[in-house]
Design a protein around this motif. Structure first.
Motif, PDB file in Angstrom:
ATOM      1  N   ASP A 106       0.815  -1.209   0.000  1.00 59.69           N
ATOM      2  CA  ASP A 106       0.000   0.000   0.000  1.00 59.69           C
ATOM      3  C   ASP A 106       0.852   1.263   0.000  1.00 59.69           C
ATOM      4  N   SER A 107       2.089   1.139   0.465  1.00 64.38           N
ATOM      5  CA  SER A 107       2.961   2.322   0.538  1.00 64.38           C
ATOM      6  C   SER A 107       3.694   2.590  -0.767  1.00 64.38           C
ATOM      7  N   LEU A 108       3.556   1.688  -1.731  1.00 63.76           N
ATOM      8  CA  LEU A 108       4.231   1.895  -3.016  1.00 63.76           C
ATOM      9  C   LEU A 108       3.516   2.979  -3.811  1.00 63.76           C
ATOM     10  N   PRO A 109       4.234   3.684  -4.696  1.00 64.78           N
ATOM     11  CA  PRO A 109       3.594   4.743  -5.494  1.00 64.78           C
ATOM     12  C   PRO A 109       2.559   4.162  -6.451  1.00 64.78           C
ATOM     13  N   ARG A 110       1.623   5.024  -6.852  1.00 65.89           N
ATOM     14  CA  ARG A 110       0.578   4.565  -7.778  1.00 65.89           C
ATOM     15  C   ARG A 110       1.123   4.328  -9.181  1.00 65.89           C
ATOM     16  N   PHE A 111       2.023   5.191  -9.605  1.00 62.06           N
ATOM     17  CA  PHE A 111       2.608   5.061 -10.947  1.00 62.06           C
ATOM     18  C   PHE A 111       4.119   5.270 -10.862  1.00 62.06           C
ATOM     19  N   ARG A 112       4.836   4.526 -11.700  1.00 60.27           N
ATOM     20  CA  ARG A 112       6.283   4.729 -11.811  1.00 60.27           C
ATOM     21  C   ARG A 112       6.692   4.511 -13.260  1.00 60.27           C
ATOM     22  N   TYR A 172       4.740   1.299 -14.411  1.00 60.78           N
ATOM     23  CA  TYR A 172       4.245   0.510 -13.268  1.00 60.78           C
ATOM     24  C   TYR A 172       2.981   1.158 -12.724  1.00 60.78           C
ATOM     25  N   CYS A 173       1.961   0.335 -12.393  1.00 62.58           N
ATOM     26  CA  CYS A 173       0.691   0.837 -11.855  1.00 62.58           C
ATOM     27  C   CYS A 173       0.301  -0.010 -10.652  1.00 62.58           C
ATOM     28  N   ASN A 174       0.165   0.633  -9.486  1.00 57.09           N
ATOM     29  CA  ASN A 174      -0.228  -0.053  -8.250  1.00 57.09           C
ATOM     30  C   ASN A 174      -1.753  -0.077  -8.155  1.00 57.09           C
ATOM     31  N   ALA A 234       5.205  -1.029 -22.370  1.00 58.60           N
ATOM     32  CA  ALA A 234       4.708  -2.205 -21.655  1.00 58.60           C
ATOM     33  C   ALA A 234       4.162  -1.748 -20.304  1.00 58.60           C
ATOM     34  N   LEU A 235       3.317  -2.584 -19.691  1.00 57.81           N
ATOM     35  CA  LEU A 235       2.639  -2.200 -18.449  1.00 57.81           C
ATOM     36  C   LEU A 235       2.840  -3.275 -17.385  1.00 57.81           C
ATOM     37  N   ILE A 236       3.013  -2.816 -16.144  1.00 62.02           N
ATOM     38  CA  ILE A 236       3.055  -3.709 -14.984  1.00 62.02           C
ATOM     39  C   ILE A 236       1.939  -3.277 -14.034  1.00 62.02           C
ATOM     40  N   PHE A 237       1.006  -4.177 -13.770  1.00 57.73           N
ATOM     41  CA  PHE A 237      -0.072  -3.919 -12.812  1.00 57.73           C
ATOM     42  C   PHE A 237       0.204  -4.733 -11.551  1.00 57.73           C
ATOM     43  N   ASP A 238       0.293  -4.036 -10.428  1.00 56.94           N
ATOM     44  CA  ASP A 238       0.650  -4.667  -9.154  1.00 56.94           C
ATOM     45  C   ASP A 238      -0.618  -4.973  -8.365  1.00 56.94           C
ATOM     46  N   LEU A 239      -0.906  -6.261  -8.191  1.00 57.09           N
ATOM     47  CA  LEU A 239      -2.077  -6.674  -7.421  1.00 57.09           C
ATOM     48  C   LEU A 239      -1.634  -7.589  -6.284  1.00 57.09           C
ATOM     49  N   ARG A 240      -0.662  -7.129  -5.524  1.00 56.49           N
ATOM     50  CA  ARG A 240      -0.214  -7.845  -4.329  1.00 56.49           C
ATOM     51  C   ARG A 240      -0.891  -7.245  -3.103  1.00 56.49           C
ATOM     52  N   ASN A 241      -2.152  -6.893  -3.284  1.00 57.77           N
ATOM     53  CA  ASN A 241      -2.958  -6.266  -2.241  1.00 57.77           C
ATOM     54  C   ASN A 241      -4.417  -6.280  -2.710  1.00 57.77           C
ATOM     55  N   TYR A 242      -5.300  -5.593  -1.983  1.00 53.51           N
ATOM     56  CA  TYR A 242      -6.714  -5.558  -2.365  1.00 53.51           C
ATOM     57  C   TYR A 242      -6.931  -4.432  -3.372  1.00 53.51           C
ATOM     58  N   PRO A 243      -7.702  -4.679  -4.444  1.00 58.16           N
ATOM     59  CA  PRO A 243      -7.791  -3.693  -5.530  1.00 58.16           C
ATOM     60  C   PRO A 243      -8.464  -2.387  -5.116  1.00 58.16           C
ATOM     61  N   GLY A 244      -7.988  -1.292  -5.706  1.00 57.67           N
ATOM     62  CA  GLY A 244      -8.681  -0.016  -5.606  1.00 57.67           C
ATOM     63  C   GLY A 244      -9.836   0.036  -6.593  1.00 57.67           C
ATOM     64  N   SER A 245     -10.524   1.150  -6.645  1.00 52.76           N
ATOM     65  CA  SER A 245     -11.747   1.257  -7.441  1.00 52.76           C
ATOM     66  C   SER A 245     -11.499   1.220  -8.946  1.00 52.76           C
ATOM     67  N   ALA A 246     -10.225   1.363  -9.372  1.00 56.91           N
ATOM     68  CA  ALA A 246      -9.937   1.366 -10.813  1.00 56.91           C
ATOM     69  C   ALA A 246      -9.774  -0.038 -11.392  1.00 56.91           C
ATOM     70  N   ALA A 247      -9.703  -1.067 -10.540  1.00 59.12           N
ATOM     71  CA  ALA A 247      -9.341  -2.410 -11.003  1.00 59.12           C
ATOM     72  C   ALA A 247     -10.298  -2.940 -12.062  1.00 59.12           C
ATOM     73  N   TYR A 248     -11.581  -2.743 -11.826  1.00 57.03           N
ATOM     74  CA  TYR A 248     -12.581  -3.259 -12.762  1.00 57.03           C
ATOM     75  C   TYR A 248     -12.408  -2.636 -14.153  1.00 57.03           C
ATOM     76  N   THR A 249     -12.174  -1.328 -14.202  1.00 59.23           N
ATOM     77  CA  THR A 249     -11.987  -0.632 -15.475  1.00 59.23           C
ATOM     78  C   THR A 249     -10.699  -1.078 -16.158  1.00 59.23           C
ATOM     79  N   GLU A 307      11.498  -6.651 -10.296  1.00 59.47           N
ATOM     80  CA  GLU A 307      12.683  -6.745 -11.145  1.00 59.47           C
ATOM     81  C   GLU A 307      12.498  -7.801 -12.233  1.00 59.47           C
ATOM     82  N   LYS A 308      11.893  -8.930 -11.858  1.00 61.33           N
ATOM     83  CA  LYS A 308      11.657  -9.989 -12.837  1.00 61.33           C
ATOM     84  C   LYS A 308      10.688  -9.521 -13.912  1.00 61.33           C
ATOM     85  N   ALA A 309       9.673  -8.758 -13.512  1.00 62.71           N
ATOM     86  CA  ALA A 309       8.707  -8.236 -14.479  1.00 62.71           C
ATOM     87  C   ALA A 309       9.383  -7.307 -15.479  1.00 62.71           C
TER      88      ALA A 309
END
Length: 751
Positions: A547-553, A561-563, A584-599, A738-740
């Motif tokens: 949860d402490s990671l940035p939303r975008f990088r 990167y998108c949290n 390319a895109l990395i979506f991080d779902l190592r937590n519970y999704p925010g409201s944007a996940a469905y979209t 890093e692997k991603a």
């Protein structure tokens, strides 16, 4: 003197042995009595449809009944006690000694029985109270079947409001001889359950018109509250007719129409053969949804009419439950009764029921009976309605007598709570939560720890606690960390190793206010230190490390990167162009999704969604006999904006429930490469029941992979498994991320 004591012991020994054996036999008799009551309790409460059974406080009755049957000295006395307890609410119940013929013939049929309907229970999941969101239970053909009546949810969808604020109005045509409620309003997608628990939190009004009338309701949408709900509730016996549903929003002082699916109902059989937007399908209603052609309309409309059945399956016309509840006792209990508009048959003298209700009201919740009564309720809920029995490695029915005995042997409420947790944890239900009146563990330590490479690592600590990040916890309260956790493990329900570790990590951080605990740690510099910490925080240091990671990088080679866990939809929409232009895109779902996940998923879906991985149990018989399932899905549709570039999803055991649903769609449709670790293996809507000692939350909906294979206790598996290391953590490196980047960079360079 020594010889005298020895002789006395020789004399007393036979008496002591006799007393010990007698006490043990007597306790076994009591446990047997309580187990018989427990089984009969479940059969009558959830499968016997008499009016009388609906008029008592079942929570208090569980404790009262345990006390009443406990001391029956033999099967004959137990039978008498059970009949005295249950006959006022189940007048057609028969209890016989094994091998004995029924001594009393009960007339199940009224004289003019052809003029009567049949009533029986149908359970869609099981309704256990206001928190039973998507679940329903009714007695077919009884007017009080609809006592849990909630509005019929016709539309549940997101209005893509980019601005911070918008004025929106709903219009529709309606007619009904009786008054009805119309609901229209906006809510945060993650707070939909609040509407399910209390529909009145959004705009609603009562209407009545025997002729077609145009009705308008206004509300305001924001970027944070953009999920709209349209629902109707029939209040009387006559149906409600609805047509021409239309949504408009005000933009630059001009009302613009937002298209909704089949709002005029002109499409008689839409693709899903159902009304409105079924993509979420949060709950089935007691109200029948039918597309019909009204005589006063030139096209089709919707008729909302109360129904007396939830599904097509029915028991036999005169089904009688025959069960052996102990080695010495068997029962006969009708699960189908005759009924008319006024009552079920036969009608019992109300005086017996009144006496029972008065006695129940006086019951006191004292130890151990409060826990035995709670176990009576909880054991039955799992025995009859838990959807994952086939996946368990225990036979739940065999847990009844050992469970009663273990609770009976506890000496205090705190000890009983611990034992109750152990018993419930055998379900391995990751959603399972016990909210007890006797739980003193309400405070947290000022640290967070995590198992990495089989070592307990400090991953964060409060600034006032001088424990270096990356330290290894060697001992907790004088015990090796592994041994300390192993003692806690049986109290923590979880189906997979990764999620079990996460739940234990959280459980061990909780304690009673101001209690202290000693930690022995080894710092990254190999220094051994001891710390005394107190449980004083009202909340954990943080819920999830990600949860402490940035939303975008912005990462190398044009990768973004998108949290997903902290991402509101309005913020996501503002970054769409950047995401579209990324290589390319990395979506991080190592937590519970925010409201944007469905979209986000809709931005990746290349075609309309057809999978239905959710299975709602449909039950009419006890002990899960002949259970059928109603399976549903989300019916996702692709968004106009589509991501075409390579995509990676990061996930691990902290992805639970809704997060696992997202990952299930990703896996099935190949929306990206999954890197990380297995998800929690815990999915399906929760249910909740009240107990004498508090509340019990559990999973009531079954989830499988689209090919029919098991999801429970397995989760969604990664395409590329990557585990974190202690060394990498200390260096501030995220090996999965890093692997991603490495994986996507190879694709980008190759292209």
């Amino acid at each position: 003197m020594k010889q005298s004591i020895f002789r006395l012991l020789i004399v007393l020994l036979p008496f002591l042995l006799f007393y010990s054996c007698y006490t043990n036999i007597n306790k076994q008799r009591k446990v047997k009595n309580i187990s018989a009551f427990t089984k009969l309790y479940g059969y009558v409460r959830w499968f016997h449809p008499s009016d009388e059974a609906q008029k008592i406080d079942w929570k208090k009755f569980a404790v009262y009944g345990v006390k009443k049957v406990e001391n029956a000295p033999n099967d004959q006395a137990l039978r008498d006690s059970l009949l005295k307890l249950f006959r006022p609410i189940a007048p057609t119940l028969s209890i016989m000694l094994v091998g004995e013929k029924a001594t009393q013939t009960i007339n199940y049929k009224p004289k003019n029985h052809k003029k009567f309907d049949k009533t029986y229970w149908q359970h869609f999941g099981v309704y256990l109270g206001k928190a039973s969101n998507s679940y329903r239970s009714i007695r077919v053909n009884r007017k009080n079947s609809l006592l849990q009546g909630k509005p019929d949810l016709l539309y549940l969808d997101k209005l893509p409001i980019i601005a911070n604020y918008a004025r929106v109005r709903l219009s529709f045509d309606a007619k009904s001889i009786d008054n009805f409620k119309a609901y229209f309003g906006f809510i945060n997608f993650h707070k939909i359950q609040e509407f399910i628990l209390n529909p009145n939190i959004i705009n609603h009004n009562q209407y009545q018109s025997s002729e077609w009338t145009k009705i308008k309701i206004e509300d305001f949408a924001t970027s944070n509250k953009n999920t709209f709900i349209i629902a109707f509730q029939q209040n009387g016996l006559n149906p409600v007719f609805i047509d021409n549903i239309k949504i408009e929003y005000l933009e630059d002082e001009v009302w613009k129409t937002y298209p909704i699916e089949n709002g005029s109902f002109s499409n008689y059989l839409n693709k899903n053969k159902q009304v409105g937007s079924g993509k979420y399908d949060y709950y089935k209603s007691n109200i029948k949804r039918l597309l019909i052609k009204d005589t006063n309309k030139d096209n089709f409309c919707i008729r909302i009419k109360k129904t007396d059945s939830l599904f097509a399956e029915t028991p036999g016309e005169y089904d009688i439950l025959q069960k052996q509840i102990t080695k010495g006792l068997r029962i006969k209990l009708p699960i189908v009764l005759h009924t008319n508009e006024n009552n079920t048959y036969p009608i019992l003298d109300s005086g017996e029921l009144l006496k029972l209700k008065e006695a129940i009201e006086k019951v006191e919740y004292t130890h151990p009976y409060n826990w035995l009564g709670s176990y009576t309720i909880a054991w039955n809920v799992f025995q009859h309605f838990f959807p994952y029995h086939e996946e368990l490695d225990v036979q739940w029915k065999n847990e009844l007598i050992p469970g009663i005995m273990s609770l009976y042997n506890t000496q205090s409420n705190q000890q009983a709570l611990k034992e109750f947790r152990r018993l419930m944890s055998k379900t391995k239900d990751g959603h399972l939560t016990i909210k007890s009146l006797y739980d003193e563990r309400d405070y947290f330590l000022p640290i967070r720890w995590q198992w990495i490479e089989d070592q307990l690592v400090i991953i964060s600590s409060h600034y006032q606690v001088d424990i270096p990040k990356g330290s290894i916890v060697n001992k907790i309260a004088g015990q090796p960390a592994k041994a300390y956790f192993n003692k806690i493990g049986p109290l923590v329900p979880a189906p997979t190793e990764g999620f079990h570790n996460y739940k234990m990590e959280m459980y061990t951080l909780k304690g009673a206010y101001n209690d202290s605990i000693e930690l022995t740690i080894k710092t990254p510099q190999e220094r051994t230190q001891s710390f005394y910490l107190r449980f004083k925080r009202k909340t954990p240091l943080f819920n999830n490390p990600n949860d402490s990671l940035p939303r975008f990088r912005s990462l190398k080679n044009g990768i973004t990167y998108c949290n997903m866990g902290t991402l509101p939809e309005d913020i996501y929409i503002k970054h769409l162009e950047k995401l579209k232009s990324s290589s390319a895109l990395i979506f991080d779902l190592r937590n519970y999704p925010g409201s944007a996940a469905y979209t986000i998923i809709r931005n990746l879906m290349p075609l309309e969604d057809t999978i239905k991985p959710y299975y709602m149990p449909q039950t009419i018989y006890p002990d899960r006999k002949d259970v059928n399932y109603n399976n549903t899905g989300w019916n996702l549709k692709p968004n106009e904006v589509q991501f075409k570039q390579p995509v990676v999803f990061l996930t691990n055991a902290m992805a639970i429930s809704y997060a696992e649903s997202i990952m299930l769609w990703v896996k099935h449709y190949g929306l990206g490469t999954i890197i990380g670790q297995p998800t929690a293996g815990t999915n399906g809507n929760i249910n909740m029941i009240g107990l004498p000692v508090g509340k019990l939350v559990f999973t009531g909906l079954k989830v499988e992979f689209p090919d029919g294979t098991q999801h429970f206790a397995r989760g969604v598996l990664p395409d590329i498994e990557v585990k974190q290391t202690v060394e990498a953590f200390r260096e501030g490196r995220d090996l999965q991320l890093e692997k991603a980047v490495e994986f996507l960079s190879k694709i980008i360079i190759a292209e």
